[in-house]
Design an enzyme around this catalytic site. Structure first.
Site, PDB file in Angstrom:
ATOM      1  N   TYR A   1       8.017 -13.458  -0.065  1.00 19.48           N
ATOM      2  CA  TYR A   1       6.942 -13.461   0.938  1.00 19.48           C
ATOM      3  C   TYR A   1       7.224 -14.506   2.032  1.00 19.48           C
ATOM      4  CZ  TYR A   1       2.314 -14.613   2.827  1.00 19.48           C
ATOM      5  OH  TYR A   1       1.257 -14.898   3.659  1.00 19.48           O
TER       6      TYR A   1
ATOM      7  N   PHE B   1      -9.506  -9.943   4.283  1.00 23.28           N
ATOM      8  CA  PHE B   1     -10.289 -11.168   4.022  1.00 23.28           C
ATOM      9  C   PHE B   1     -10.405 -12.031   5.289  1.00 23.28           C
ATOM     10  CE2 PHE B   1      -9.114 -15.656   2.591  1.00 23.28           C
ATOM     11  CZ  PHE B   1     -10.423 -16.123   2.652  1.00 23.28           C
TER      12      PHE B   1
ATOM     13  N   ASP C   1      -5.862  -1.241  11.172  1.00 22.30           N
ATOM     14  CA  ASP C   1      -5.695  -1.506   9.734  1.00 22.30           C
ATOM     15  C   ASP C   1      -5.381  -0.205   9.005  1.00 22.30           C
ATOM     16  OD1 ASP C   1      -6.371  -2.404   6.909  1.00 22.30           O
ATOM     17  OD2 ASP C   1      -6.987  -4.189   8.003  1.00 22.30           O
TER      18      ASP C   1
ATOM     19  N   GLY D   1      -7.613  -4.036   2.694  1.00 19.73           N
ATOM     20  CA  GLY D   1      -8.874  -4.321   3.390  1.00 19.73           C
ATOM     21  C   GLY D   1      -9.939  -3.285   3.062  1.00 19.73           C
TER      22      GLY D   1
ATOM     23  N   LYS E   1       8.022 -13.671   6.078  1.00 18.68           N
ATOM     24  CA  LYS E   1       7.217 -14.257   7.157  1.00 18.68           C
ATOM     25  C   LYS E   1       8.116 -15.079   8.095  1.00 18.68           C
ATOM     26  CE  LYS E   1       2.847 -13.097   6.616  1.00 18.68           C
ATOM     27  NZ  LYS E   1       1.940 -12.691   7.683  1.00 18.68           N
TER      28      LYS E   1
END
Ligand code: NAD
Length: 312
Positions: free
Chosen positions: A140, A11, A31, A36, A144
């Site tokens: 998550y 995105f 990728d 995606g 990160k």
């Protein structure tokens, strides 16, 4: 410049690639197409199919000798991170380490990392700045934050040029109803299909929504100004999920039903990030007010649904 965009088929990545190409850069997309889409990649980009967790990625990056790596590839779904924390950590932290290993031998490369407001977790005050303490409340956010720590360590050890960008909730065309900031994509999808909106908890939780083109602009500004630091990328304004549903009701001209759901594990109550630091150090400013960004998102989705536009 030669720029690698990991996650360039996703995105946010697909918009970043599009904008970099229109500004004359040589763009390589790396990728694995787990979320995606090949059709979203600008035709002038050079595509490398690969997984950032694999060792082979190190030599690929070293052979390309990029000026900039924009690292967007990630497991970006909070719900999935709770269901499979092991995989979430492997992509978000171990995958980032692979890229840092590659950068260690090409110190001229500027490494720009997509982090998230989720690293802050629930905070007691209203507007969060980069110096605030970090208390991730989801797997998550934790993965990160772990990646951020590796970036700091590698930057010190190998004198790397690195930037950490903590995005607020990003929205815009091509966003799927999954992912981190997916509530707008989810609302769009449900309104288009005349289904009730599912609102978790009391709907008074707030988010700072930023349009995807503003995020792309911030990345380019950080690269152009050689800013090697940590920055929030946000609007500094928040809106509740209840308010958002009312704005969308007006915009779509439809009568919207609402359903209440359970509060989700790991959901942050309030999230509003100050973007003052980036605005002081660069010419970047968010330029899409929420109503405009939502209108563009709605128009795009409606055009795709009616077949006037392919999903590109
Ligand atoms: P996305 O899922 O649309 O894009 C991620 C891309 O990475 C996809 O193209 C996917 O195929 C690719 N990818 C995933 N795992 C990979 C792997 N192991 N190897 C190679 N490629 C892989 O997500 P997005 O919303 O575009 O998010 C982009 C980045 O921005 C992510 O790092 C995300 O954590 C961060 N971010 C997003 C938001 C948001 O609101 N969308 C907010 C804060 C931060």
């Amino acid at each position: 410049m030669r720029i690698i965009v990991t996650g360039g088929a996703g995105f946010i990545g697909s918009h970043v690639v599009e904008d970099l190409i229109s500004n004359g850069h040589e763009v390589h997309v790396l990728d694995n197409f787990s979320t995606g889409s090949r059709s979203w990649i600008h035709p002038s980009a050079i595509t490398h199919v690969g997984d950032i967790r694999r060792r082979a990625i190190v030599s690929l990056i070293q052979s390309l000798q990029p000026d900039v790596i924009v690292h967007l590839a990630a497991q970006a779904d909070v719900k999935k991170s709770q269901e499979d924390p092991y995989d979430d950590l492997a992509v978000n932290a171990s995958g980032t380490i692979r890229l840092l290993q590659a950068c260690a031998s090409i110190p001229k490369t500027h490494f720009i990392f997509a982090s998230t407001s989720a690293v802050y977790g629930d905070q007691s005050h209203t507007t969060i700045s980069e110096s605030d303490s970090l208390h991730p409340s989801s797997c998550y956010g934790l993965s990160k934050w772990t990646a951020e720590q590796y970036i700091r360590l590698f930057s010190q050890q190998y004198e790397l040029r690195t930037s950490i960008l903590r995005f607020a909730n990003v929205y815009g065309p091509r966003q799927t109803p999954k992912g981190e900031g997916g509530v707008i994509a989810l609302f769009t999808d449900r309104i288009l299909h005349n289904k009730p909106l599912l609102i978790h908890g009391d709907g008074e939780q707030t988010r700072d929504f930023i349009y995807v083109k503003d995020v792309s602009g911030a990345i380019q500004s950080v690269a152009a100004h050689h800013l090697y630091d940590t920055f929030n990328v946000s609007t500094g304004k928040s809106v509740s999920i209840n308010e958002l549903s009312l704005i969308y009701e007006q915009l779509s001209g439809r009568n919207i039903q609402r359903q209440r759901g359970m509060k989700r594990i790991g959901d942050i109550r309030h999230s509003c990030l100050s973007a003052d630091k980036l605005q002081h150090q660069s010419s970047w400013r968010p330029s899409y007010p929420l109503h405009q960004g939502l209108a563009l998102t709605w128009q795009y989705a409606a055009a795709v649904q009616s077949g006037q536009k392919s999903s590109i």
